[in-house]
Scaffold this active site. Structure first.
Site, PDB file in Angstrom:
ATOM      1  CG  HIS A  13     -26.768  23.871  -1.230  1.00  0.00           C
ATOM      2  ND1 HIS A  13     -26.963  22.994  -2.268  1.00  0.00           N
ATOM      3  CD2 HIS A  13     -26.794  25.124  -1.748  1.00  0.00           C
ATOM      4  CE1 HIS A  13     -27.109  23.684  -3.397  1.00  0.00           C
ATOM      5  NE2 HIS A  13     -27.008  24.977  -3.106  1.00  0.00           N
ATOM      6  CE1 TYR A  49      -7.169  -0.780  -6.899  1.00  0.00           C
ATOM      7  CE2 TYR A  49      -7.869  -3.064  -6.956  1.00  0.00           C
ATOM      8  CZ  TYR A  49      -7.100  -2.060  -6.400  1.00  0.00           C
ATOM      9  OH  TYR A  49      -6.256  -2.337  -5.361  1.00  0.00           O
ATOM     10  N   GLY A  57      -5.472  -5.507 -19.367  1.00  0.00           N
ATOM     11  CA  GLY A  57      -6.262  -5.758 -18.156  1.00  0.00           C
ATOM     12  C   GLY A  57      -7.433  -4.809 -18.088  1.00  0.00           C
ATOM     13  CB  CYS A  93      -0.911  -0.035   1.231  1.00  0.00           C
ATOM     14  SG  CYS A  93      -1.919   1.410   1.411  1.00  0.00           S
TER      15      CYS A  93
HETATM   16  P1  FAD Z   1       0.887  -5.853   1.963  1.00  0.00           P
HETATM   17  O1  FAD Z   1       0.631  -4.401   1.980  1.00  0.00           O
HETATM   18  O2  FAD Z   1       1.168  -6.477   0.657  1.00  0.00           O
HETATM   19  O3  FAD Z   1       2.099  -6.095   2.956  1.00  0.00           O
HETATM   20  C1  FAD Z   1       2.676  -7.356   3.098  1.00  0.00           C
HETATM   21  C2  FAD Z   1       4.110  -7.201   3.567  1.00  0.00           C
HETATM   22  O4  FAD Z   1       4.598  -8.461   3.970  1.00  0.00           O
HETATM   23  C3  FAD Z   1       5.046  -6.715   2.456  1.00  0.00           C
HETATM   24  O5  FAD Z   1       5.696  -5.534   2.881  1.00  0.00           O
HETATM   25  C4  FAD Z   1       6.029  -7.875   2.261  1.00  0.00           C
HETATM   26  O6  FAD Z   1       7.339  -7.421   1.985  1.00  0.00           O
HETATM   27  C5  FAD Z   1       5.966  -8.561   3.618  1.00  0.00           C
HETATM   28  N1  FAD Z   1       6.304  -9.982   3.565  1.00  0.00           N
HETATM   29  C6  FAD Z   1       5.836 -10.923   2.692  1.00  0.00           C
HETATM   30  N2  FAD Z   1       6.355 -12.125   3.000  1.00  0.00           N
HETATM   31  C7  FAD Z   1       7.171 -11.936   4.068  1.00  0.00           C
HETATM   32  C8  FAD Z   1       7.985 -12.800   4.852  1.00  0.00           C
HETATM   33  N3  FAD Z   1       8.072 -14.117   4.595  1.00  0.00           N
HETATM   34  N4  FAD Z   1       8.692 -12.288   5.872  1.00  0.00           N
HETATM   35  C9  FAD Z   1       8.628 -10.952   6.143  1.00  0.00           C
HETATM   36  N5  FAD Z   1       7.867 -10.084   5.437  1.00  0.00           N
HETATM   37  C10 FAD Z   1       7.146 -10.581   4.431  1.00  0.00           C
HETATM   38  N6  FAD Z   1      -5.984  -0.728  -1.760  1.00  0.00           N
HETATM   39  C11 FAD Z   1      -6.865   0.209  -1.337  1.00  0.00           C
HETATM   40  O7  FAD Z   1      -7.581  -0.018  -0.359  1.00  0.00           O
HETATM   41  N7  FAD Z   1      -6.952   1.423  -1.965  1.00  0.00           N
HETATM   42  C12 FAD Z   1      -6.204   1.723  -3.044  1.00  0.00           C
HETATM   43  O8  FAD Z   1      -6.323   2.819  -3.595  1.00  0.00           O
HETATM   44  C13 FAD Z   1      -5.289   0.748  -3.523  1.00  0.00           C
HETATM   45  N8  FAD Z   1      -4.515   1.006  -4.597  1.00  0.00           N
HETATM   46  C14 FAD Z   1      -3.620   0.069  -5.019  1.00  0.00           C
HETATM   47  C15 FAD Z   1      -2.832   0.343  -6.130  1.00  0.00           C
HETATM   48  C16 FAD Z   1      -1.916  -0.590  -6.588  1.00  0.00           C
HETATM   49  C17 FAD Z   1      -1.073  -0.277  -7.794  1.00  0.00           C
HETATM   50  C18 FAD Z   1      -1.769  -1.830  -5.889  1.00  0.00           C
HETATM   51  C19 FAD Z   1      -0.764  -2.848  -6.340  1.00  0.00           C
HETATM   52  C20 FAD Z   1      -2.536  -2.110  -4.776  1.00  0.00           C
HETATM   53  C21 FAD Z   1      -3.478  -1.170  -4.337  1.00  0.00           C
HETATM   54  N9  FAD Z   1      -4.299  -1.423  -3.240  1.00  0.00           N
HETATM   55  C22 FAD Z   1      -5.203  -0.484  -2.821  1.00  0.00           C
HETATM   56  C23 FAD Z   1      -4.253  -2.721  -2.522  1.00  0.00           C
HETATM   57  C24 FAD Z   1      -3.473  -2.599  -1.191  1.00  0.00           C
HETATM   58  O9  FAD Z   1      -2.172  -2.152  -1.464  1.00  0.00           O
HETATM   59  C25 FAD Z   1      -3.453  -3.931  -0.484  1.00  0.00           C
HETATM   60  O10 FAD Z   1      -4.779  -4.396  -0.324  1.00  0.00           O
HETATM   61  C26 FAD Z   1      -2.805  -3.827   0.888  1.00  0.00           C
HETATM   62  O11 FAD Z   1      -1.483  -3.353   0.793  1.00  0.00           O
HETATM   63  C27 FAD Z   1      -2.819  -5.179   1.587  1.00  0.00           C
HETATM   64  O12 FAD Z   1      -2.220  -5.059   2.836  1.00  0.00           O
HETATM   65  P2  FAD Z   1      -1.530  -6.309   3.542  1.00  0.00           P
HETATM   66  O13 FAD Z   1      -1.054  -5.799   4.856  1.00  0.00           O
HETATM   67  O14 FAD Z   1      -2.429  -7.464   3.504  1.00  0.00           O
HETATM   68  O15 FAD Z   1      -0.297  -6.693   2.607  1.00  0.00           O
END
Ligand code: FAD
Length: 463
Positions: free
Chosen positions: A438, A184, A181, A45
């Site tokens: 408004h 979104y 694609g 994120c």
């Molecule tokens: P993540 O944010 O993916 O975090 C997971 C973390 O775990 C990562 O930093 C990774 O390095 C770490 N990790 C993985 N495996 C290991 C391991 N074995 N050991 C240690 N660390 C590890 N969502 C919205 O709500 N609004 C938006 O506008 C939006 N825009 C987006 C735009 C793009 C281009 C993308 C790609 C995504 C977007 N998203 C948006 C989605 C959003 O980013 C994700 O839903 C969100 O980041 C998920 O959070 P998370 O904590 O589950 O995982």
């Protein structure tokens, strides 16, 4: 010398929205917390998702506004130094990432840089630059998010064929961008580069963009892209790359689409290469972690939140689940039982939805009542010169709000009130009689509720 061992009440794996929220909330509740992150705090994120994309989309919106402002008598000769725009975006990202590090520190959380994997249901091994470490935990939270999917016949070379991470860090605007694609991320990126001046062709297998969302969204988005000069090839597929061209199979025959960069936005897969076989954690048929409403997995010691569990891949879902997991671990009554999950697509125009669409409500057997208001009726939309869009309210036979869909400037802010209305089981009358300032966009939400009740004022009615 043995491996360094750390003991923790709670070990959180992944420092994205789900992980850092779980870690901070657990620390607030008095737990000793270790947060393990292999990349950057903030996760997808903050670093390559919501924040950098919305920063660049905001900048691209200023370009569009400057162009459109001519109609308002404003002559703006705007120029773009994209390398500086990127440097600004990088500062925004860094500022937020550093903020998360400060919050972790101030909550007494130990952050370990490294990749974690389970060696049992209460032990992790962490690969760090300084070597292996062991973390023994009472409870763990998996918050490892997702990684980018590829398309077999369009392998990323990260130069011409790029993923969303690459697209967000380009140093110059591609003259001709092909976007493969129709979800979104593809939609947001296509609109952003169109506003920055790229010639964009979207190549999409389906017949309507944003499959699975309100059907009107796909249509209004395609029109928005066309207004910016973009082209969408529906029911189409790239069969091969031939020099400067993508060879595309379309219903009208083969088309050659010239491109400098091709962004392939083909979804994301959960990061679960974590030694789960050493635990009792089970995955479902989609490869996502099975959890209950406390976010506990099938292993009593292990919780999971965010993109690795079923449901939409959205940061606000991860934030909420992170809090629930931490609270349940600390023995506080908490549950992920939210009724409303808003979603916003920051495209042209902005599209926002929460709860059920009309189609979904009917499919669930509700007696459906709807009210739809075009933004041409909104004083605020006219005053901003952004009259395209609508607000639609979906209610059941007892007038209880089931869903809201909104398209247009300000739809992202308006949807928050709709989410609250659904959580509170508000009725059409509740929305309609609440006085809205408004001229603002949320007024249209109240008037859409009035439209469902047959008493909207600003709607043409033939007597
Ligand atoms: P993540 O944010 O993916 O975090 C997971 C973390 O775990 C990562 O930093 C990774 O390095 C770490 N990790 C993985 N495996 C290991 C391991 N074995 N050991 C240690 N660390 C590890 N969502 C919205 O709500 N609004 C938006 O506008 C939006 N825009 C987006 C735009 C793009 C281009 C993308 C790609 C995504 C977007 N998203 C948006 C989605 C959003 O980013 C994700 O839903 C969100 O980041 C998920 O959070 P998370 O904590 O589950 O995982």
């Amino acid at each position: 010398m043995g491996q360094l061992t750390t003991n923790a009440d709670v070990a959180v794996i992944g420092g994205g929205p789900g992980g850092y929220t779980a870690a901070i909330r657990a620390a607030q509740l008095g737990k000793e917390v270790v947060l393990i992150e292999k990349g950057h705090l903030g996760g997808t994120c903050t670093n390559v998702g919501c924040i950098p994309s919305k920063a660049l989309i905001h900048a691209s919106g200023l370009m569009r506004d400057a162009t459109d402002a001519k109609e308002m008598g404003l002559a703006a000769n705007i120029s773009l130094d994209f390398a500086r725009t990127q440097a600004w975006k990088d500062r925004v990202v860094k500022g937020l990432r550093d903020g998360i590090a400060t919050l972790c520190m101030s909550n007494g959380i130990e952050v370990i840089d490294g990749r974690a994997f389970f060696t049992s249901s209460n032990t992790l091994t962490v690969e760090t630059e300084a070597g292996m470490r062991t973390v023994e935990f009472k409870k763990a939270v998996i918050a490892t998010g997702t990684e980018i999917n590829g398309v077999p016949n369009l392998p990323y070379d990260h130069k011409r064929v790029i993923d969303s991470d690459d697209a967000l860090s380009l140093r110059e605007i591609p003259k001709r961008l092909a976007v493969v694609g129709g979800g979104y991320i593809a939609a947001e990126m296509a609109c952003m580069f169109l506003r920055f001046g790229s010639r964009v062709t979207v190549i999409y297998r389906g017949e309507r963009l944003l499959k699975g969302m309100e059907p009107e969204f796909g249509d209004i988005l395609a029109k928005g892209m066309a207004r910016l000069g973009g082209e969408v090839l529906f029911n189409s597929e790239v069969t091969r790359l031939d020099g400067e061209n993508a060879v595309v199979k379309t219903p009208q025959g083969e088309r050659r689409v010239q491109f400098d960069r091709m962004l392939v936005a083909a979804g994301r897969t959960p990061h679960l290469d974590l030694g789960l076989d050493k635990t009792r954690v089970k995955l479902d048929h989609d490869g996502l972690v099975v959890v209950d409403s406390s976010m506990k997995t099938t292993d009593d010691n292990i919780y999971a939140v965010g993109d690795v569990v079923p449901g939409p891949q959205l940061a606000h879902k991860a934030f909420r689940q992170g809090k629930v997991a931490a609270e349940c671990i600390a023995g506080v009554k908490s549950s992920f039982d939210n009724r409303a999950m808003p979603m916003v697509v920051f495209a042209e125009p902005v599209l926002a939805t929460v709860g059920l669409t009309e189609e979904e409500a009917k499919a669930k057997g509700h007696q459906v009542k709807t009210g739809r208001l075009p933004l041409t009726t909104s004083g605020r939309a006219s005053a901003m010169g952004r009259r395209e869009g609508f607000v639609k309210v979906v209610a059941d036979g007892h007038d209880i709000i089931l869903g809201v869909q909104a398209a247009g400037e300000g739809a992202d802010a308006l949807i928050a009130e709709a989410a609250l209305a659904i959580e509170m089981a508000a009725t059409l009358e509740d929305l309609a009689v609440t006085i809205h300032a408004h001229p603002t966009m949320p007024e249209s939400l109240a008037e859409a509720a009035e439209a469902a009740l047959g008493k909207a004022i600003h709607v043409y009615r033939k007597k």
